[in-house]
Design a protein around this motif. Sequence first.
Motif, short mmCIF file in Angstrom:
data_model
loop_
_atom_site.label_atom_id
_atom_site.label_comp_id
_atom_site.label_asym_id
_atom_site.label_seq_id
_atom_site.Cartn_x
_atom_site.Cartn_y
_atom_site.Cartn_z
N GLY A 160 34.11 59.93 35.04
CA GLY A 160 34.92 60.20 36.20
C GLY A 160 34.80 59.25 37.36
O GLY A 160 35.28 59.57 38.45
N THR A 161 34.17 58.09 37.18
CA THR A 161 34.05 57.15 38.29
C THR A 161 34.58 55.78 37.86
O THR A 161 34.55 55.42 36.68
CB THR A 161 32.59 56.99 38.75
OG1 THR A 161 31.82 56.34 37.72
CG2 THR A 161 31.97 58.35 39.07
N LYS A 162 35.03 55.01 38.85
CA LYS A 162 35.53 53.67 38.57
C LYS A 162 34.41 52.76 38.05
O LYS A 162 34.63 51.93 37.17
CB LYS A 162 36.14 53.07 39.84
CG LYS A 162 37.44 53.73 40.27
CD LYS A 162 38.03 53.04 41.50
CE LYS A 162 39.35 53.69 41.91
NZ LYS A 162 39.94 53.04 43.10
N LEU A 163 33.19 52.94 38.61
CA LEU A 163 32.06 52.13 38.15
C LEU A 163 31.77 52.41 36.68
O LEU A 163 31.57 51.48 35.89
CB LEU A 163 30.83 52.43 39.00
CG LEU A 163 29.52 51.77 38.54
CD1 LEU A 163 29.65 50.24 38.56
CD2 LEU A 163 28.35 52.22 39.41
N GLY A 164 31.74 53.69 36.31
CA GLY A 164 31.46 54.03 34.92
C GLY A 164 32.51 53.50 33.97
O GLY A 164 32.19 52.97 32.89
#
Length: 293
Positions: A160-164
Amino acid sequence: MEKFVQLVVDGLSTGSVYAALALAIVLVHSATGLVNFAQGGMAVLAAYVAWVLTNQGVPLILAILASIIFSFLLGAVLERFLMRRFERGDPDTAVVVTIGLLTLITGIAGWLWGYNNQQFPSLFPLDTVSVLGVSVSIRSLGTTLVIVVAMVAMQALFAGTKLGLALRAVAINPQSAGYSGLPVERLLMVGWGLAAVLGAVAGALVAPQLTLTPGMLDSALVYALAAVILGGLTSPVGVVVAAWLIGVLENLAAVYVGFIGFDLKVAVPFILIFVVLIVRPQGLFGRKTVVRV
């Protein structure tokens, strides 16, 4: 019945130790596509950093936070100056490099601090509580809770994150990720750094239980790799469940299966691996990889 429940509770506690390292292995693989055998050595090195700081009078929490920062920088530096030379080559070569790195880090720890067992202070009280006739260690409960939080955080990071999502893209196809404008080299450093942070947490949780030595996580690393294979390299939840399953079944087999006993209980995870690889090669919770040719 009380004996059975006690074995299950103890198995969950032991499995949480395996899960801590397994999560770090999954994080490195999800971010770089590699399996890092040096993860145990990096965790031990972080634990020694925290131990040295506590001996200098630094409060335990601050010492662990310092070791976490040290671990992040260590992971990033190792990726930048060592692993980057091998990441885009033959994956087998990179795996061999991580094995050599494990040996090197263990040797450095032994050279600096010796091979004698050192007492590491515990984050949690050593008291026990009784629940329905079963004695449960507060330290074991605390360790399990930390692992659950780490598992949820990792799942949220990659789902659920852009980094992930960026880390996953770099691991799957770094060239395409670079063409899309992602800072591939920086993301690889971040991936190794975050995995090293998880290793530092694992070292701080395990050291009070096993006593601190350069090779304290060698056997735990074997079980962690078994959990990774069983749970699937792409699933943080899967490897934690698999680690708990290994810990519980190992305890139950040692007591209730006569020909196994405590001497042969180490064979339990390998039997599980053999069965799972035949039935479901990607692991219990892993995803199938589709390759276009």
